[in-house]
Design an enzyme around this catalytic site. Structure first.
Site, mmCIF file in Angstrom:
data_model
loop_
_atom_site.group_PDB
_atom_site.id
_atom_site.type_symbol
_atom_site.label_atom_id
_atom_site.label_comp_id
_atom_site.label_asym_id
_atom_site.label_seq_id
_atom_site.Cartn_x
_atom_site.Cartn_y
_atom_site.Cartn_z
ATOM 1 N N SER A 251 25.721 -3.645 23.007
ATOM 2 C CA SER A 251 26.212 -4.139 23.290
ATOM 3 C C SER A 251 26.926 -5.715 23.123
ATOM 4 O O SER A 251 28.299 -6.027 23.093
ATOM 5 C CB SER A 251 26.394 -4.414 25.228
ATOM 6 O OG SER A 251 24.906 -4.427 24.639
ATOM 7 N N HIS B 270 20.461 2.851 24.390
ATOM 8 C CA HIS B 270 20.751 1.387 24.640
ATOM 9 C C HIS B 270 21.007 1.109 26.660
ATOM 10 O O HIS B 270 19.603 1.736 26.963
ATOM 11 C CB HIS B 270 22.472 0.747 24.450
ATOM 12 C CG HIS B 270 21.744 -0.370 24.670
ATOM 13 N ND1 HIS B 270 21.394 -1.471 24.638
ATOM 14 C CD2 HIS B 270 23.259 -1.507 24.242
ATOM 15 C CE1 HIS B 270 21.959 -2.811 25.101
ATOM 16 N NE2 HIS B 270 23.408 -2.701 24.435
ATOM 17 N N HIS C 131 9.682 -1.152 22.277
ATOM 18 C CA HIS C 131 11.298 -2.162 22.700
ATOM 19 C C HIS C 131 11.149 -2.166 20.748
ATOM 20 O O HIS C 131 9.850 -2.187 19.523
ATOM 21 C CB HIS C 131 11.250 -3.224 22.814
ATOM 22 C CG HIS C 131 11.923 -3.874 22.925
ATOM 23 N ND1 HIS C 131 12.359 -4.712 22.157
ATOM 24 C CD2 HIS C 131 12.946 -3.635 24.015
ATOM 25 C CE1 HIS C 131 13.755 -5.393 22.868
ATOM 26 N NE2 HIS C 131 14.011 -4.770 24.036
ATOM 27 N N ARG D 201 11.242 -8.607 31.956
ATOM 28 C CA ARG D 201 11.593 -8.325 32.603
ATOM 29 C C ARG D 201 11.030 -7.074 33.976
ATOM 30 O O ARG D 201 11.570 -7.306 34.510
ATOM 31 C CB ARG D 201 13.790 -8.154 31.979
ATOM 32 C CG ARG D 201 13.837 -9.048 31.196
ATOM 33 C CD ARG D 201 15.088 -8.603 30.214
ATOM 34 N NE ARG D 201 14.592 -7.473 29.546
ATOM 35 C CZ ARG D 201 15.519 -6.273 28.310
ATOM 36 N NH1 ARG D 201 16.408 -6.229 28.644
ATOM 37 N NH2 ARG D 201 14.852 -5.673 28.040
ATOM 38 N N ASP E 105 13.793 -0.666 30.965
ATOM 39 C CA ASP E 105 14.412 0.235 31.454
ATOM 40 C C ASP E 105 13.303 0.499 32.466
ATOM 41 O O ASP E 105 13.611 1.925 33.028
ATOM 42 C CB ASP E 105 14.598 0.719 30.314
ATOM 43 C CG ASP E 105 15.988 0.026 30.300
ATOM 44 O OD1 ASP E 105 16.707 -0.150 30.824
ATOM 45 O OD2 ASP E 105 15.882 0.106 28.828
#
Length: 481
Positions: free
Chosen positions: A287, A317, A363, A372, A418
């Site tokens: 993105s 993504h 990742h 995160r 995620d």
């Protein structure tokens, strides 16, 4: 030179009274966000706006880059291998991205601040504990931690710019509910390009040194309008289609939550945290890189961000958080809400043996637990410690890395962002999984739009990397034998 700048400079030759009258007349005709040098002249003691601070920082950064290029321009950042070329350019160092840097061990740093530091230092809402996204945008744009007053001013400005044209409302309303929320989101953002300041200025032949000012206005307008756009999509597809109004004295996340239909203060806090930590992740992810690539052609921020959203919509993504929660729910249905560790381990192994990855783990860059993920884990531990799905997430955290290490095909067995976000949203009742990537898109706007302002301020060129064919690569190395 803008009309306001012309007037303010001309006013310096007049008496103070006449100059003030001239400025007052101009202010009544000009948008508040275009007021820069004139306000600084007459109100030197007033705290600087974001745009005023950027005007001061841009020349300094331009000079810094000149020095870096002069001293280090001929030096190598590393070698490119054939595997990198075939591996999606993985690991190739070829971009400048000012807002954030991703360290494999430490995780993301926003302008050299870690996520724990951002949660500690960035201003919060009155009575809140999580950082406000407005403050994160200021940090990404300037490299500086804003004051609470500056963040409140930015909240007010975004609220004032938040309305969307009626034809865009109608466009969203006419979309069938079967059209994916991300497709509607991209469509609406593209339509907002109708009012692009940069597009109009470029068509009129504006000096390239002023590009950033019009891109800045577009970025501020676009960020401001996203809650109304994204909220309207949500209300049309999943609710009654009625969109409540923005409250001008409230912050960005509060208003977004309100539009979605949530008033729970804990959900508002979650949204503040979510929008902050998902905002930026270096410049090489799909993105961010898409935004940079399309914008490098001098495409305006609207169509550049629409392209960015189309990249974010991919399952590798931004769609990944949706894949994670679906896998967790499927696991719960198969083995129950309170399974033993051994039962969970068996289920994870069955997933791997079926040829499927365990979503939410691993990742491309990180080699430790995503900070995160940790931020969301801490939030859940405080606000929903007894939630059954959160208990499953905690259990997976204890089991999955060991299984992946034993499996032997994963470089990073630790959870990424995620692995947690969907469970938090489910807890507060936002169960519409197809919509999760839209939330991600609103957040990602902060990082990519802060960067595109700097891209135009620094006059970065169009991106055009060199490509090779397989036949040419074979020929190159055959000649070296």
């Amino acid at each position: 030179m803008t009309f306001l700048h012309s007037v303010s400079r001309a006013s310096f030759g007049l008496s103070k009274t006449v100059a003030a009258q001239t400025l007052s007349t101009t202010l009544s005709l000009t948008r508040p966000t275009t007021i820069t040098g004139a306000i600084r002249c007459l109100h030197a003691s007033k705290p600087k706006t974001l745009k005023e601070r950027l005007e001061e920082l841009i020349p300094l950064k331009q000079e810094e880059i000149k020095q870096v290029k002069k001293e280090h321009g001929a030096k190598s950042l590393g070698n490119v291998t054939v595997d990198m070329v075939y591996g999606g350019m993985r690991g190739i160092k070829g971009l400048i991205w000012e807002g954030s840097v991703l360290d494999p061990e430490e995780g993301i740093r926003f302008r050299n601040f870690s996520i724990p530091e951002c949660r500690e230092k960035l201003p919060t809402a009155d009575g809140g504990e999580e950082p406000l996204p407005e403050g994160l945008f200021w940090l990404l744009s300037t490299g500086e931690v804003p004051t609470k007053e500056q963040v409140k001013s930015l909240s007010a400005e975004w609220a004032a710019r938040s309305s969307i044209p009626s034809f865009v409302e109608e466009l969203i309303d006419r979309c069938p509910n079967t059209l994916h929320p991300m497709s509607q989101f991209s469509l609406a953002v593209t339509a907002l390009q109708h009012d692009s300041n940069f597009f109009k200025a470029y068509q009129s032949g504006v000096n390239k040194n002023e590009y950033w000012q019009y891109v800045y206005e577009d970025a501020m307008d676009l960020i401001s309008k996203l809650p109304n756009v994204a909220g309207r999509i949500y209300r049309n597809i999943y609710k009654d289609g009625k969109v409540p109004p923005i409250e001008m004295d409230k912050d960005y996340s509060y208003n977004f939550a309100k539009i979605l239909g949530y008033s729970d203060k804990d959900f508002v806090e979650l949204l503040r945290l979510y929008l902050t930590i998902h905002s930026d992740h270096e410049g090489g992810n799909v993105s961010a890189h898409t935004m940079r690539l399309v914008g490098s052609a001098l495409s305006d921020p609207y169509i550049s961000f629409a392209a960015s959203l189309n990249g974010l919509a991919g399952p590798l993504h931004g769609l990944a958080n949706q894949e994670v929660i679906r896998w967790i729910l499927k696991m719960r249905d198969a083995i129950g809400e309170s399974p033993s560790d051994e039962t969970v381990k068996e289920y994870v192994w069955s997933t791997l043996k079926s040829g499927t990855v365990v979503p939410g783990y691993g990742h491309a860059v990180l080699r430790k637990t995503d900070p995160r993920y940790t931020a969301q884990y801490e939030f859940a531990s405080k606000h929903l410690p007894n939630d059954p799905l959160f208990k499953l997430v905690k259990q997976l955290y204890q089991i999955v890395p060991g299984v992946l290490l034993e499996h032997g095909k994963t470089k990073n067995p630790w959870p990424n962002v995620d692995a947690h976000s969907g469970v938090l949203l489910q807890h507060f009742g936002l169960v519409e999984q197809n919509y999760y990537t839209v939330l991600f898109g609103v957040s990602r706007s902060l990082g990519v739009l802060a960067q595109i302002i700097w891209d135009r301020a620094l006059g970065l060129p169009i991106e055009r990397p060199k490509s090779y064919s397989t036949e040419l690569i074979k020929k190159m190395f055959e000649e070296q034998k």
